[in-house]
Design a protein around this motif. Structure first.
Motif, mmCIF file in Angstrom:
data_model
loop_
_atom_site.group_PDB
_atom_site.id
_atom_site.type_symbol
_atom_site.label_atom_id
_atom_site.label_comp_id
_atom_site.label_asym_id
_atom_site.label_seq_id
_atom_site.Cartn_x
_atom_site.Cartn_y
_atom_site.Cartn_z
ATOM 1 N N SER A 102 -13.926 3.545 -16.104
ATOM 2 C CA SER A 102 -13.202 4.792 -15.852
ATOM 3 C C SER A 102 -11.882 4.504 -15.140
ATOM 4 C CB SER A 102 -14.051 5.738 -15.009
ATOM 5 O OG SER A 102 -14.344 5.156 -13.747
ATOM 6 N N ARG A 103 -10.901 5.386 -15.366
ATOM 7 C CA ARG A 103 -9.565 5.197 -14.792
ATOM 8 C C ARG A 103 -9.150 6.427 -13.998
ATOM 9 N NH1 ARG A 103 -6.070 1.294 -17.395
ATOM 10 N NH2 ARG A 103 -7.266 0.009 -18.849
ATOM 11 N N ARG A 104 -8.525 6.176 -12.847
ATOM 12 C CA ARG A 104 -7.971 7.253 -12.037
ATOM 13 C C ARG A 104 -6.582 6.852 -11.563
ATOM 14 N NH1 ARG A 104 -12.996 7.800 -8.062
ATOM 15 N NH2 ARG A 104 -13.172 5.628 -8.772
ATOM 16 N N THR A 105 -5.700 7.840 -11.546
ATOM 17 C CA THR A 105 -4.324 7.617 -11.091
ATOM 18 C C THR A 105 -3.990 8.660 -10.045
ATOM 19 O OG1 THR A 105 -3.705 6.778 -13.285
ATOM 20 C CG2 THR A 105 -1.919 7.461 -11.819
ATOM 21 N N LEU A 106 -3.415 8.240 -8.927
ATOM 22 C CA LEU A 106 -3.012 9.205 -7.907
ATOM 23 C C LEU A 106 -1.680 8.800 -7.304
ATOM 24 C CD1 LEU A 106 -4.975 8.728 -4.611
ATOM 25 C CD2 LEU A 106 -5.380 7.242 -6.545
ATOM 26 N N SER A 107 -0.958 9.798 -6.865
ATOM 27 C CA SER A 107 0.372 9.583 -6.316
ATOM 28 C C SER A 107 0.299 8.812 -5.004
ATOM 29 C CB SER A 107 1.065 10.932 -6.093
ATOM 30 O OG SER A 107 2.245 10.773 -5.340
ATOM 31 N N ALA A 108 1.188 7.823 -4.858
ATOM 32 C CA ALA A 108 1.290 7.092 -3.601
ATOM 33 C C ALA A 108 2.218 7.803 -2.637
ATOM 34 C CB ALA A 108 1.787 5.673 -3.872
ATOM 35 N N VAL A 109 2.746 8.960 -3.057
ATOM 36 C CA VAL A 109 3.633 9.753 -2.203
ATOM 37 C C VAL A 109 2.852 10.808 -1.445
ATOM 38 C CG1 VAL A 109 5.635 11.289 -2.151
ATOM 39 C CG2 VAL A 109 5.583 9.339 -3.734
ATOM 40 N N ASP A 110 2.058 11.618 -2.196
ATOM 41 C CA ASP A 110 1.329 12.710 -1.550
ATOM 42 C C ASP A 110 -0.175 12.679 -1.808
ATOM 43 O OD1 ASP A 110 1.138 13.524 -4.204
ATOM 44 O OD2 ASP A 110 2.725 15.022 -4.020
ATOM 45 N N GLY A 111 -0.652 11.687 -2.549
ATOM 46 C CA GLY A 111 -2.085 11.526 -2.747
ATOM 47 C C GLY A 111 -2.714 12.435 -3.787
#
Length: 482
Positions: A102-111
């Motif tokens: 499985s893959r997840r992507t999240l912003s390193a700016v605001d999470g």
């Protein structure tokens, strides 16, 4: 009765080979011709070099979320199989790959979790590509000829984006994560219809069902293998080397049938070995175990399983990087910083200082891969050998080989630069290497070391196989017309 049985069996042997052979010789001819094409044009994919070249420079100053905080925001219950920091357009993001794929992507700016990519974002990703000229959105693609395999499932559907360059390059950008999953160009697409697609029997309608495709190819190649064996048997029965036929020839046939008979005897073993190794490539009966490294072994090697990482992004983080990968090695955190040219540099994520991994440190971690066995020998390979070599894709050198004394004869190959476990092999897989790679691709060390020699040998043998196949097709067609 015995003579009658032998005559009947021989008659059916000839009839079966003749009629089934008409179809199978077409397949053999196709396989030999398409195999030559595949020597120079592989199936479209995204190489590591291409992937890195399309990534923007990491904007370290924009990163507000630490890796530890990113794992908490993602709700990770254990440390993922892969954790990377890279750019999505102008925004730094963390990309997590779980042990289940499985893959997840999240912003390193605001999470915030990123689960949907807009057309404009996809175009912005494609615009960073070095070949980008006049971008054009080609629509959405769920599954097509080039993205048919199941490994792309976590990234579907794709934005198909035409770059407008002279090579007519098309990018497949994931609508879920914004990653470039695949690129193709006009030349690849054209030649693959003459290469990999017929060679692998790879039409989308069949290949999208992996189990169906595997069964079909196993049956087709298995039948072709039987026909090849029967052909050699008949060829031996009909050849006369001492008491020749009245014409003084070793074969009773003339014309195309004579070509088929004689070249079949000369190149028949070649046809059989290529067919057998091709059939074996599908691992019938799961006879050969998977070459991947089990999760449990990797966790022991990492020395850490909890969903956290003692790391921050220091001000002195290396510049000119396009990606940072966070790993554990024997309980110690490492940040592997990768530049656009593929150079990987291990860095202490707490201080930003470059880390040099000593072989002794790697061996301490390597022993934990198989706690029930002893590390028998180690070897630092500085050049390729019969089991660690490059053919169509380069492999890292130098590489550390760790040999264990377990019953399976397990070897691990470890990068001395990053500490990554690059591969696992055992006695069964090494046997498979000779039964498949050696027989099918002629991956012999001497030939690979002199690449033009490999090309010449493969092409000459393919021509011999082609003569056997085409002569069989022509002779069979003439019989059908009569």
């Amino acid at each position: 009765m015995r003579r009658r049985f032998v005559r009947t069996a021989r008659r059916w042997l000839y009839l079966g080979h003749r009629w089934v052979g008409i179809v199978t010789c077409l397949l053999f001819a196709m396989w030999f011709a398409s195999g030559v094409v595949m020597m120079y044009v592989g199936f479209p994919g995204l190489s590591e070099k291409e992937r890195l070249a399309a990534l923007p420079d990491l904007q370290w100053s924009a990163v507000a979320l630490t890796p530890d905080a990113a794992l908490r925001r993602a709700g990770a219950t254990s440390f993922p199989r892969d954790l990377r920091l890279s750019m999505l357009g102008d925004e730094p993001v963390y990309r997590l790959v779980g042990w289940d794929g499985s893959r997840r992507t999240l912003s390193a700016v605001d999470g915030r979790m990123i689960t949907d990519i807009s057309e404009q974002q996809a175009l912005a990703v494609a615009r960073r590509h070095a070949a980008s000229r006049a971008l054009q959105l080609g629509g959405m693609v769920e599954r097509d000829q080039w993205s048919v395999t199941a490994r792309y499932d976590p990234l579907r559907p794709f934005y198909l984006i035409k770059l407008g360059d002279d090579a007519d390059t098309e990018l497949y950008v994931s609508s879920r994560t914004g990653e470039i999953a695949l690129d193709t160009n006009r030349s690849e697409r054209l030649w693959n219809w003459l290469g990999a697609i017929p060679h692998w029997i790879y039409p989308t309608v069949m290949r999208k069902d992996g189990a169906l495709w595997r069964s079909v190819v196993l049956w087709i190649s298995g039948i072709c293998l039987i026909v090849g064996i029967s052909g050699i048997w008949i060829g031996l029965l009909r050849v006369r080397l001492r008491s020749r036929y009245a014409s003084g020839r070793v074969t009773p046939y003339r014309g195309w049938m004579a070509w088929h008979h004689v070249t079949g005897l000369i190149a028949g073993s070649l046809v059989l070995t290529w067919t057998f190794s091709g059939w074996l490539s599908l691992n019938p009966g799961e006879s050969f175990p998977n070459r991947g490294t089990a999760r449990e072994a990797m966790l022991r090697y990492a020395g850490h399983e909890a969903p956290d990482i003692a790391a921050r992004l220091p001000a002195g983080t290396p510049r000119d990087a396009v990606e940072a990968r966070f790993t554990w090695l024997d309980g110690t955190t490492l940040m592997i910083v990768t530049s656009r040219d593929g150079v990987q540099t291990p860095v202490d994520p707490a201080t930003g200082e470059v880390v040099r991994l000593e072989p002794e440190r790697l061996l301490v971690a390597a022993r934990k891969l198989m706690p029930s066995a002893q590390l028998a020998t180690t070897q630092m390979l500085s050049q390729y050998d019969s089991y660690w070599y490059a053919h169509h894709q380069p492999r890292e050198l130098p590489v550390l080989r760790a040999v264990f004394d377990d019953e399976a004869g397990t070897w691990f190959h470890i990068s001395p630069v990053t500490g990554d476990v690059l591969g696992r092999t055992d006695g069964s897989r090494r046997t498979y290497r000779w039964l498949f790679n050696a027989l099918h691709s002629l991956d012999f060390r001497l030939l690979l070391a002199h690449r033009p020699a490999w090309d010449v040998v493969v092409i000459v043998l393919s021509l011999l196989g082609g003569i056997v196949s085409v002569s069989g097709v022509v002779a069979g067609w003439r019989v059908l017309r009569r």
